[in-house]
Design a protein around this motif. Sequence first.
Motif, mmCIF file in Angstrom:
data_model
loop_
_atom_site.group_PDB
_atom_site.id
_atom_site.type_symbol
_atom_site.label_atom_id
_atom_site.label_comp_id
_atom_site.label_asym_id
_atom_site.label_seq_id
_atom_site.Cartn_x
_atom_site.Cartn_y
_atom_site.Cartn_z
ATOM 1 N N ILE A 190 0.847 -1.200 0.000
ATOM 2 C CA ILE A 190 0.000 0.000 0.000
ATOM 3 C C ILE A 190 0.879 1.246 0.000
ATOM 4 C CG2 ILE A 190 -1.745 1.305 1.286
ATOM 5 C CD1 ILE A 190 -2.805 -1.329 2.327
ATOM 6 N N ARG A 191 1.957 1.206 0.761
ATOM 7 C CA ARG A 191 2.861 2.360 0.803
ATOM 8 C C ARG A 191 3.507 2.592 -0.567
ATOM 9 N NH1 ARG A 191 3.016 4.339 5.653
ATOM 10 N NH2 ARG A 191 2.628 3.032 7.489
ATOM 11 N N GLU A 192 3.755 1.511 -1.304
ATOM 12 C CA GLU A 192 4.299 1.662 -2.654
ATOM 13 C C GLU A 192 3.290 2.372 -3.556
ATOM 14 O OE1 GLU A 192 5.475 -2.121 -4.130
ATOM 15 O OE2 GLU A 192 6.915 -2.494 -2.510
ATOM 16 N N LEU A 193 2.019 2.016 -3.427
ATOM 17 C CA LEU A 193 0.980 2.686 -4.210
ATOM 18 C C LEU A 193 0.892 4.162 -3.842
ATOM 19 C CD1 LEU A 193 -2.079 0.250 -4.367
ATOM 20 C CD2 LEU A 193 -0.581 0.919 -6.224
ATOM 21 N N VAL A 194 0.982 4.436 -2.542
ATOM 22 C CA VAL A 194 0.922 5.823 -2.072
ATOM 23 C C VAL A 194 2.054 6.637 -2.685
ATOM 24 C CG1 VAL A 194 1.185 7.313 -0.049
ATOM 25 C CG2 VAL A 194 -0.285 5.279 0.082
ATOM 26 N N THR A 195 3.261 6.085 -2.633
ATOM 27 C CA THR A 195 4.428 6.790 -3.183
ATOM 28 C C THR A 195 4.280 7.023 -4.686
ATOM 29 O OG1 THR A 195 5.840 5.777 -1.501
ATOM 30 C CG2 THR A 195 6.931 6.698 -3.452
ATOM 31 N N LYS A 196 3.684 6.070 -5.372
ATOM 32 C CA LYS A 196 3.590 6.126 -6.833
ATOM 33 C C LYS A 196 2.470 7.036 -7.322
ATOM 34 C CE LYS A 196 3.451 3.001 -10.830
ATOM 35 N NZ LYS A 196 3.379 1.576 -11.251
ATOM 36 N N PHE A 197 1.353 7.065 -6.602
ATOM 37 C CA PHE A 197 0.169 7.708 -7.160
ATOM 38 C C PHE A 197 -0.357 8.920 -6.375
ATOM 39 C CE2 PHE A 197 -0.117 3.371 -8.927
ATOM 40 C CZ PHE A 197 -0.248 3.679 -10.273
ATOM 41 N N LEU A 198 0.131 9.183 -5.178
ATOM 42 C CA LEU A 198 -0.356 10.332 -4.411
ATOM 43 C C LEU A 198 0.682 11.441 -4.390
ATOM 44 C CD1 LEU A 198 -2.262 7.976 -3.439
ATOM 45 C CD2 LEU A 198 -2.518 9.272 -1.310
ATOM 46 N N ARG A 199 0.202 12.672 -4.267
ATOM 47 C CA ARG A 199 1.074 13.836 -4.289
ATOM 48 C C ARG A 199 1.168 14.452 -2.897
ATOM 49 N NH1 ARG A 199 -2.073 17.182 -8.802
ATOM 50 N NH2 ARG A 199 -3.696 16.684 -7.285
ATOM 51 N N SER A 200 2.327 14.317 -2.273
ATOM 52 C CA SER A 200 2.569 14.881 -0.927
ATOM 53 C C SER A 200 1.365 14.702 -0.003
ATOM 54 C CB SER A 200 2.909 16.367 -1.043
ATOM 55 O OG SER A 200 4.012 16.563 -1.884
ATOM 56 N N PRO A 201 0.949 13.452 0.226
ATOM 57 C CA PRO A 201 -0.274 13.240 1.009
ATOM 58 C C PRO A 201 -0.114 13.568 2.487
ATOM 59 C CG PRO A 201 0.812 11.158 0.605
ATOM 60 C CD PRO A 201 1.574 12.182 -0.186
ATOM 61 N N VAL A 202 -1.234 13.951 3.079
ATOM 62 C CA VAL A 202 -1.306 14.128 4.528
ATOM 63 C C VAL A 202 -1.664 12.779 5.138
ATOM 64 C CG1 VAL A 202 -2.500 15.271 6.423
ATOM 65 C CG2 VAL A 202 -2.051 16.507 4.295
ATOM 66 N N ASN A 203 -0.923 12.358 6.136
ATOM 67 C CA ASN A 203 -1.205 11.090 6.801
ATOM 68 C C ASN A 203 -2.073 11.329 8.029
ATOM 69 O OD1 ASN A 203 0.493 8.917 5.370
ATOM 70 N ND2 ASN A 203 1.971 10.568 5.697
ATOM 71 N N VAL A 204 -3.206 10.651 8.063
ATOM 72 C CA VAL A 204 -4.137 10.762 9.184
ATOM 73 C C VAL A 204 -4.310 9.376 9.780
ATOM 74 C CG1 VAL A 204 -6.502 11.265 9.868
ATOM 75 C CG2 VAL A 204 -5.363 12.706 8.169
#
Length: 474
Positions: A190-204
């Motif tokens: 999931i973290r790989e997907l986050v790194t690949k497809f999200l832009r500077s996301p806020v983690n909640v």
Amino acid sequence: MTLSFHSLGISEARSRHLESLGFEAPTPIQVEAIPHLLSGRDVVGQAQTGTGKTAAFSLPMLEAIDLKKNAVQALVLTPTRELAVQVCQSIRDLRGRDRVFTLAVYGGQSIERQIERLDRGVHIVVGTPGRVMDLLNRGCLKVDQLTWLVLDEADEMLNMGFIQDVEKILSQLPADRQTTFFSATMAPSIRELVTKFLRSPVNVTIKQPKAAPSRINQVAYMVPRGWSKARALQPIMEMEEPEAALIFVRTKQTAADLTSQLQAAGYSVDEYHGNLSQTQRERLLLRFRQHQIRWVVATDIAARGLDVDHLTHVINYDLPDSIESYVHRIGRTGRAGKTGTAISLIQNYERGKLRAIERHVRQTLEVRSIPSRAQIEARQLDQLKTNVLETLTGERLASFLPIVAQLSEEYEPRAIAAAALQMAYDATRPAWAQSDRAYDDVPEANDMPKPRPTKRQNRTGGPRSRNAASSIKD
């Protein structure tokens, strides 16, 4: 000071609509996520099911929909069709008077009908990866004006093998979009997907307390050696008398077999698993919600999205493979201020798993023996007495007094009353329980094996801390 949805940035009109639905105050995940989503940020939310995450992403999404555009502007991916239907309905409930058109797309339902609905115009699509991929490949799901993407229950989606479909879908969406991932856990994939497809996301992150909700009474029944769980379940259900129960099993075959056995014994029960068509699932869910059936035997995956407000009992016929699934299962009861009961059937070799559950929920489960015939009959007679007392104050009593007067000419009133009670008692007992063999070899409580004390128990077996968490929210 209690926060309100309006103070988080939700419009006044929608906030009033939420109040009319009974949403008094936002949950922690809503407090943390909504302002970031309204500001246009990508968000990665880690929260358990039941914390209010659907509203957390749906409310900002509804605020952002441009009603002047007759095009798909938001896509929500879910792991199961049941959850897709549930999320779609939640969005419809939250939209208020706004003419926001939503559509759930999933396998098992006519794709032609879904294409026809897309052609008429939809603002929000909620769907499973397989059907969404199919619609994209056909060119029927147009995403050129899409500005929102939500991946709901991302961990479950990846566990079910959808990671390749998810990556393909994300790669076909406009780069200039707002993306939100919600997941109970954050696996490396999931973290790989986050790194690949999200832009500077806020983690909640909303930490779910390990302990189970205090409004849920958790008990375990030890299955005697040589007994099947199916044999042990029936006297337990007679003793508990659930108004509405969800019985969790591990496989589709077990669901089918157990349902057949319970139906043959005279119970109001049906099965719910992946072999059913979507139409069959929806029909069963409607019957369950309308109290037309009392119990449902279900597998874990099929039961995602199967939420019933009046659920009184959750039965772990088969213990889940993960302890987190145990908490997720039992959290389906004891909601909205009500109390609930969670029952687990434990065989001797499962003692270790029982201790692991107790450590996780920071609570010692009461271990009971299979109810004996005498215990069940005593409870049923007590319930019969309660029913009689209620009937004595009812309006229909007078209709039966002439019959009593007629019979009194030949029999004592006490004998007449006893005969009526016997008839009422026999009518309520299932066929299986009327056989003496139904209770053969039920061990006495003192003969049942006792689980070893856990580290969280004192020497007398008492728990150090029974309730260490607040309730799971709807």
